[in-house]
Design an enzyme around this catalytic site. Structure first.
Site, PDB file in Angstrom:
ATOM      1  N   LYS A   1      -2.178   6.326  18.845  1.00  0.00           N
ATOM      2  CA  LYS A   1      -2.258   7.686  18.225  1.00  0.00           C
ATOM      3  C   LYS A   1      -3.256   7.907  17.072  1.00  0.00           C
ATOM      4  CE  LYS A   1      -0.142   6.859  14.284  1.00  0.00           C
ATOM      5  NZ  LYS A   1      -0.819   7.082  12.829  1.00  0.00           N
TER       6      LYS A   1
ATOM      7  N   LYS B   1      -0.090  -0.330  12.135  1.00  0.00           N
ATOM      8  CA  LYS B   1      -0.652   0.028  13.497  1.00  0.00           C
ATOM      9  C   LYS B   1      -1.861  -0.332  13.614  1.00  0.00           C
ATOM     10  CE  LYS B   1       2.815   3.878  12.627  1.00  0.00           C
ATOM     11  NZ  LYS B   1       2.995   5.433  12.331  1.00  0.00           N
TER      12      LYS B   1
ATOM     13  N   ASN C   1      -6.429   9.681   9.043  1.00  0.00           N
ATOM     14  CA  ASN C   1      -7.316   9.415  10.049  1.00  0.00           C
ATOM     15  C   ASN C   1      -7.828  10.885  10.421  1.00  0.00           C
ATOM     16  OD1 ASN C   1      -7.602   6.433  11.002  1.00  0.00           O
ATOM     17  ND2 ASN C   1      -5.478   6.995  10.903  1.00  0.00           N
TER      18      ASN C   1
ATOM     19  N   GLY D   1       0.917  -1.024   0.211  1.00  0.00           N
ATOM     20  CA  GLY D   1      -0.147   0.027  -0.018  1.00  0.00           C
ATOM     21  C   GLY D   1       0.883   1.110   0.109  1.00  0.00           C
TER      22      GLY D   1
ATOM     23  N   LYS E   1      -6.399   2.689   3.519  1.00  0.00           N
ATOM     24  CA  LYS E   1      -7.647   2.088   4.596  1.00  0.00           C
ATOM     25  C   LYS E   1      -7.358   3.150   5.601  1.00  0.00           C
ATOM     26  CE  LYS E   1      -9.208  -1.234   2.541  1.00  0.00           C
ATOM     27  NZ  LYS E   1     -10.441  -1.328   2.014  1.00  0.00           N
TER      28      LYS E   1
HETATM   29  P1  NAD Z   1      -3.037   1.344   2.734  1.00  0.00           P
HETATM   30  O1  NAD Z   1      -3.813   2.427   3.565  1.00  0.00           O
HETATM   31  O2  NAD Z   1      -2.382   1.982   1.438  1.00  0.00           O
HETATM   32  O3  NAD Z   1      -4.047   0.157   2.240  1.00  0.00           O
HETATM   33  C1  NAD Z   1      -3.903  -0.325   1.021  1.00  0.00           C
HETATM   34  C2  NAD Z   1      -3.435  -1.949   1.250  1.00  0.00           C
HETATM   35  O4  NAD Z   1      -4.200  -2.795   1.502  1.00  0.00           O
HETATM   36  C3  NAD Z   1      -3.277  -1.944  -0.261  1.00  0.00           C
HETATM   37  O5  NAD Z   1      -2.045  -2.565  -0.799  1.00  0.00           O
HETATM   38  C4  NAD Z   1      -4.283  -3.092  -0.727  1.00  0.00           C
HETATM   39  O6  NAD Z   1      -3.780  -3.919  -1.856  1.00  0.00           O
HETATM   40  C5  NAD Z   1      -4.365  -3.771   0.485  1.00  0.00           C
HETATM   41  N1  NAD Z   1      -5.410  -4.835   0.657  1.00  0.00           N
HETATM   42  C6  NAD Z   1      -6.819  -4.580   0.595  1.00  0.00           C
HETATM   43  N2  NAD Z   1      -7.553  -5.425   0.703  1.00  0.00           N
HETATM   44  C7  NAD Z   1      -6.675  -6.325   1.100  1.00  0.00           C
HETATM   45  C8  NAD Z   1      -6.942  -7.850   1.579  1.00  0.00           C
HETATM   46  N3  NAD Z   1      -8.047  -8.444   1.651  1.00  0.00           N
HETATM   47  N4  NAD Z   1      -5.759  -8.628   2.105  1.00  0.00           N
HETATM   48  C9  NAD Z   1      -4.423  -7.783   2.100  1.00  0.00           C
HETATM   49  N5  NAD Z   1      -4.331  -6.632   1.541  1.00  0.00           N
HETATM   50  C10 NAD Z   1      -5.190  -5.711   1.113  1.00  0.00           C
HETATM   51  O7  NAD Z   1      -1.604   0.757   3.439  1.00  0.00           O
HETATM   52  P2  NAD Z   1      -0.526   1.289   3.949  1.00  0.00           P
HETATM   53  O8  NAD Z   1      -0.443   2.782   4.042  1.00  0.00           O
HETATM   54  O9  NAD Z   1       0.728   0.712   3.384  1.00  0.00           O
HETATM   55  O10 NAD Z   1      -0.693   0.871   5.387  1.00  0.00           O
HETATM   56  C11 NAD Z   1      -0.343  -0.250   6.136  1.00  0.00           C
HETATM   57  C12 NAD Z   1      -0.065  -0.220   7.821  1.00  0.00           C
HETATM   58  O11 NAD Z   1       1.251   1.073   7.814  1.00  0.00           O
HETATM   59  C13 NAD Z   1      -1.195   0.400   8.428  1.00  0.00           C
HETATM   60  O12 NAD Z   1      -1.362  -0.112   9.616  1.00  0.00           O
HETATM   61  C14 NAD Z   1      -0.817   1.961   8.499  1.00  0.00           C
HETATM   62  O13 NAD Z   1      -1.502   2.472   9.692  1.00  0.00           O
HETATM   63  C15 NAD Z   1       0.747   1.887   8.684  1.00  0.00           C
HETATM   64  N6  NAD Z   1       1.201   2.983   8.506  1.00  0.00           N
HETATM   65  C16 NAD Z   1       0.541   3.918   7.350  1.00  0.00           C
HETATM   66  C17 NAD Z   1       1.638   5.137   7.043  1.00  0.00           C
HETATM   67  C18 NAD Z   1       1.112   6.010   5.832  1.00  0.00           C
HETATM   68  O14 NAD Z   1       1.432   7.144   5.899  1.00  0.00           O
HETATM   69  N7  NAD Z   1       0.404   5.418   4.959  1.00  0.00           N
HETATM   70  C19 NAD Z   1       2.593   5.551   7.923  1.00  0.00           C
HETATM   71  C20 NAD Z   1       3.019   4.799   8.795  1.00  0.00           C
HETATM   72  C21 NAD Z   1       2.346   3.472   9.028  1.00  0.00           C
HETATM   73  P1  13P Z   2      -2.703   8.069   8.897  1.00  0.00           P
HETATM   74  O1  13P Z   2      -2.907   6.369   8.479  1.00  0.00           O
HETATM   75  O2  13P Z   2      -3.703   8.880   9.615  1.00  0.00           O
HETATM   76  O3  13P Z   2      -2.335   8.624   7.778  1.00  0.00           O
HETATM   77  O4  13P Z   2      -1.356   8.027   9.771  1.00  0.00           O
HETATM   78  C1  13P Z   2      -0.054   7.758   8.983  1.00  0.00           C
HETATM   79  C2  13P Z   2       0.780   7.423   9.982  1.00  0.00           C
HETATM   80  O5  13P Z   2       0.855   6.472  10.712  1.00  0.00           O
HETATM   81  C3  13P Z   2       1.999   8.396  10.268  1.00  0.00           C
HETATM   82  O6  13P Z   2       2.888   7.827  10.932  1.00  0.00           O
END
Ligand code: NAD
Ligand code: 13P
Length: 352
Positions: free
Chosen positions: A206, A121, A271, A12, A299
């Site tokens: 958070k 997270k 969020n 993602g 998501k």
């Molecule tokens: P995202 O929010 O972009 O989520 C979409 C991903 O979920 C895509 O890769 C999609 O293919 C996948 N997906 C959808 N349905 C699915 C299924 N049934 N099975 C498996 N995968 C499926 O994802 P992200 O931003 O990479 O977030 C992943 C984690 O990292 C989360 O816990 C998020 O809180 C954390 N995180 C995100 C950020 C950010 O800025 N995006 C920063 C730090 C931490």
């Molecule tokens: P959001 O999923 O709310 O964008 O937060 C991303 C995040 O975890 C930054 O560290």
């Protein structure tokens, strides 16, 4: 060879940036195998092409991180079993609701000497009580699992703007150092803290506070109110973490995974953004609907985390000790209007 091989499980927004960071280091450092496998939850794009094929052809995740080259040594793979087969370093980075299903599919399919790290997270609530995602991975797969959390909005790190992150580890400092080396770049400063639960709970909780901050933005209540919500949220994060795990350290809340992640997410996260829209619409459009419309496949973690935290609080009789956390869930589930976010203050225990 004895070089470590890495697979990123997830692709993602943050998963793709993690693959980019890692790929720059595996090319540079001789104790890592150059190639980084990235498991892709396959989907068909509007053009009719498979996402995996487009990533491998263009070196970009055109859906979740458009415009950013991942590095030629990143190989996208839609086959989960195949993607992990040769790797001893597994990086979990999917939305938290998918981790359990992925782990079930990985049982007996991974290398015996594999180590894991979770960038996820969130938490799961089981009959026996709350279960952190790193614990879920550890228990399902029988392997050690560290965590990496921090003030890390993915799109900003993708364009190499300076930030920091925290690796949380259980007891093996050498393992933690290896994870630090895998992620560390001049624009991504990683430090290690021996407090897995503390680091992971910071990253998880958070997101609930960020929902509250989004409500404040949607109600146009201003910066002082938002700062108050962040302060109260941080107090609840600390109290909840320590009540669940007495080993959690105060110092962890001052690392990137603590106060810094709280601030960036309350200012610029997804969020916050969707919660703002929820409040602007007076709660008339559901989070699911707004998420689908505003995030195009990405998501939210905060709404489900608020519900999971609420379940823990009500089981343990702690609801009145955590008015912010419980009010966020009651607003998200439609029991209270968004304006309730600042109306609970008379419920605050004296210690706050
Ligand atoms: P995202 O929010 O972009 O989520 C979409 C991903 O979920 C895509 O890769 C999609 O293919 C996948 N997906 C959808 N349905 C699915 C299924 N049934 N099975 C498996 N995968 C499926 O994802 P992200 O931003 O990479 O977030 C992943 C984690 O990292 C989360 O816990 C998020 O809180 C954390 N995180 C995100 C950020 C950010 O800025 N995006 C920063 C730090 C931490
Ligand atoms: P959001 O999923 O709310 O964008 O937060 C991303 C995040 O975890 C930054 O560290």
């Amino acid at each position: 060879t004895h070089r470590s091989k890495v697979t990123v499980i997830g692709s993602g927004n943050w998963g793709s940036v993690a693959a980019k960071l890692i790929a720059s280091n595996t090319l540079r450092l001789r104790f890592f195998h150059d190639e980084v496998r990235m498991w892709v939850y396959e989907e068909t794009l509007p053009s009719g092409e498979k996402l995996t094929d487009v990533i491998n052809r263009t070196n970009e995740n055109v859906k979740y991180l458009p415009g950013i080259k991942l590095g030629q040594n990143v190989v996208a793979d839609p086959d989960l079993e195949n993607a992990v087969r040769d790797s001893n370093m597994l990086v979990f980075v999917t939305p938290h609701q998918f981790v359990e299903g992925i782990c079930k599919r990985l049982v007996r399919k991974i290398r015996e000497d594999a180590e894991a790290i979770s960038l996820v997270k969130g938490m799961e609530v089981k009959m026996e009580g709350p279960c952190m995602i790193s614990t879920l991975i550890s228990q399902q797969l029988g392997i050690n699992c560290s965590v990496l959390m921090g003030a890390n909005i993915a799109n900003e790190i993708a364009v190499e703007k300076f930030s920091e992150a925290t690796v949380g580890y259980r007891n093996n400092r050498e393992v933690a150092e290896r994870w630090v080396q895998l992620f560390y770049t001049p624009y991504f400063i990683v430090t290690a803290a021996q407090d897995v639960e503390g680091v992971e709970l910071c990253g998880t909780l958070k997101n609930v506070v960020a929902i509250a901050a989004g409500f404040v933005d949607g109600l146009e209540m201003g910066n002082n109110t938002k700062a108050a919500i962040m302060r109260l949220g941080l107090r609840e994060m600390k109290a909840f973490s320590k009540m669940l795990f007495p080993s959690v350290k105060d110092s962890t809340f001052f690392e990137s995974c603590g106060v810094a992640d709280l601030i960036t997410t309350c200012l610029g996260g997804r969020n916050r953004k969707v919660a703002e829209a929820y409040a602007r619409n007076g709660g008339k459009r559901s989070f699911d609907e707004l998420e689908a419309e505003m995030l195009q496949g990405q998501k939210l973690q905060g709404v489900s985390t608020a519900s999971e935290v609420y379940e823990v609080l009500s089981h343990r009789g702690w609801l009145e000790l955590f008015p912010l956390f419980s009010t966020v869930h009651e607003i998200c589930s439609g029991l209270l209007p968004p304006s309730a976010i600042v109306e609970y203050s008379e419920k605050l225990p004296r210690s706050f």
